[in-house]
Design a protein around this motif. Sequence first.
Motif, PDB file in Angstrom:
ATOM      1  N   ASN A 171       0.829  -1.216   0.000  1.00 13.24           N
ATOM      2  CA  ASN A 171       0.000   0.000   0.000  1.00 13.24           C
ATOM      3  C   ASN A 171       0.861   1.262   0.000  1.00 13.24           C
ATOM      4  OD1 ASN A 171      -2.460  -1.310  -0.093  1.00 13.24           O
ATOM      5  ND2 ASN A 171      -2.697  -1.349   2.129  1.00 13.24           N
ATOM      6  N   GLU A 172       1.948   1.243   0.750  1.00 12.97           N
ATOM      7  CA  GLU A 172       2.857   2.390   0.771  1.00 12.97           C
ATOM      8  C   GLU A 172       3.489   2.610  -0.597  1.00 12.97           C
ATOM      9  OE1 GLU A 172       5.590   1.609   3.965  1.00 12.97           O
ATOM     10  OE2 GLU A 172       4.054   1.936   5.497  1.00 12.97           O
ATOM     11  N   ILE A 174       2.253   1.694  -3.529  1.00 15.64           N
ATOM     12  CA  ILE A 174       1.187   2.168  -4.429  1.00 15.64           C
ATOM     13  C   ILE A 174       0.903   3.650  -4.169  1.00 15.64           C
ATOM     14  CG2 ILE A 174      -1.288   1.992  -4.943  1.00 15.64           C
ATOM     15  CD1 ILE A 174      -0.928  -1.088  -4.480  1.00 15.64           C
ATOM     16  N   ASN A 175       0.815   4.030  -2.921  1.00 23.77           N
ATOM     17  CA  ASN A 175       0.549   5.429  -2.574  1.00 23.77           C
ATOM     18  C   ASN A 175       1.678   6.344  -3.051  1.00 23.77           C
ATOM     19  OD1 ASN A 175      -1.936   4.881  -1.428  1.00 23.77           O
ATOM     20  ND2 ASN A 175      -1.091   4.679   0.637  1.00 23.77           N
ATOM     21  N   GLU A 176       2.912   5.902  -2.924  1.00 21.78           N
ATOM     22  CA  GLU A 176       4.059   6.679  -3.403  1.00 21.78           C
ATOM     23  C   GLU A 176       4.012   6.834  -4.930  1.00 21.78           C
ATOM     24  OE1 GLU A 176       6.612   8.417  -1.988  1.00 21.78           O
ATOM     25  OE2 GLU A 176       5.450   8.126  -0.143  1.00 21.78           O
ATOM     26  N   ILE A 178       1.345   6.749  -6.795  1.00 18.15           N
ATOM     27  CA  ILE A 178       0.239   7.657  -7.109  1.00 18.15           C
ATOM     28  C   ILE A 178       0.681   9.101  -6.910  1.00 18.15           C
ATOM     29  CG2 ILE A 178      -2.053   8.449  -6.324  1.00 18.15           C
ATOM     30  CD1 ILE A 178      -2.697   5.472  -5.778  1.00 18.15           C
ATOM     31  N   LYS A 179       1.427   9.379  -5.835  1.00 20.92           N
ATOM     32  CA  LYS A 179       1.924  10.739  -5.560  1.00 20.92           C
ATOM     33  C   LYS A 179       2.858  11.199  -6.666  1.00 20.92           C
ATOM     34  CE  LYS A 179       1.688  10.613  -0.537  1.00 20.92           C
ATOM     35  NZ  LYS A 179       2.481  10.577   0.698  1.00 20.92           N
TER      36      LYS A 179
END
Length: 182
Positions: A171-172, A174-176, A178-179
Amino acid sequence: TILNIKIPGFDVLYDNISMSELINLNIHIKENILSVIHMHNGSISKSSNNAVLAHFLDPRTAINVSIKIMENINIFKKIKTFSRNFNIVIKLITRNIKTIHDEIVTIPEYIIDESYISILSNKLIIDSNTHELLKDNYSSIKLTEILFSYFSTLQNHYEILKPLNFLQISNEIINEKIKIED
């Protein structure tokens, strides 16, 4: 956090093993368990041929010690061959406890049902309190409560699968990603 290690069936090893092999096995098993506990400032309350009871001030230390003990025992079992195999079950319980001179005086009644102990062999089991404190750092699955005695029906238990929580890490990542794309 209480570290409870069981070596189910160790007393059965007496049947088909020479005394010197039994003593050697016991020494090596205890060396692979007790040395890790001492190295990480755990307090050993009780130690017998088929069990070790210790405690730690921090559940993270207790779980890391448990993982290291499992690794040590698995390496030892690959290197040494004995006429009979043995397994261990490790359970962590996070509760307020009373101790006198490093000996645990009150132990919560979280007992693994002996008829299911073979299912839990070579597994690291934690109670819901330990799980709640460490769930962001370790992958685990909830176990069915049929494996535990009626004393612990209000308590959920989990098996630790890996020292890392891969869902959290993915999840981290994926979030990175996306950012970065935004």
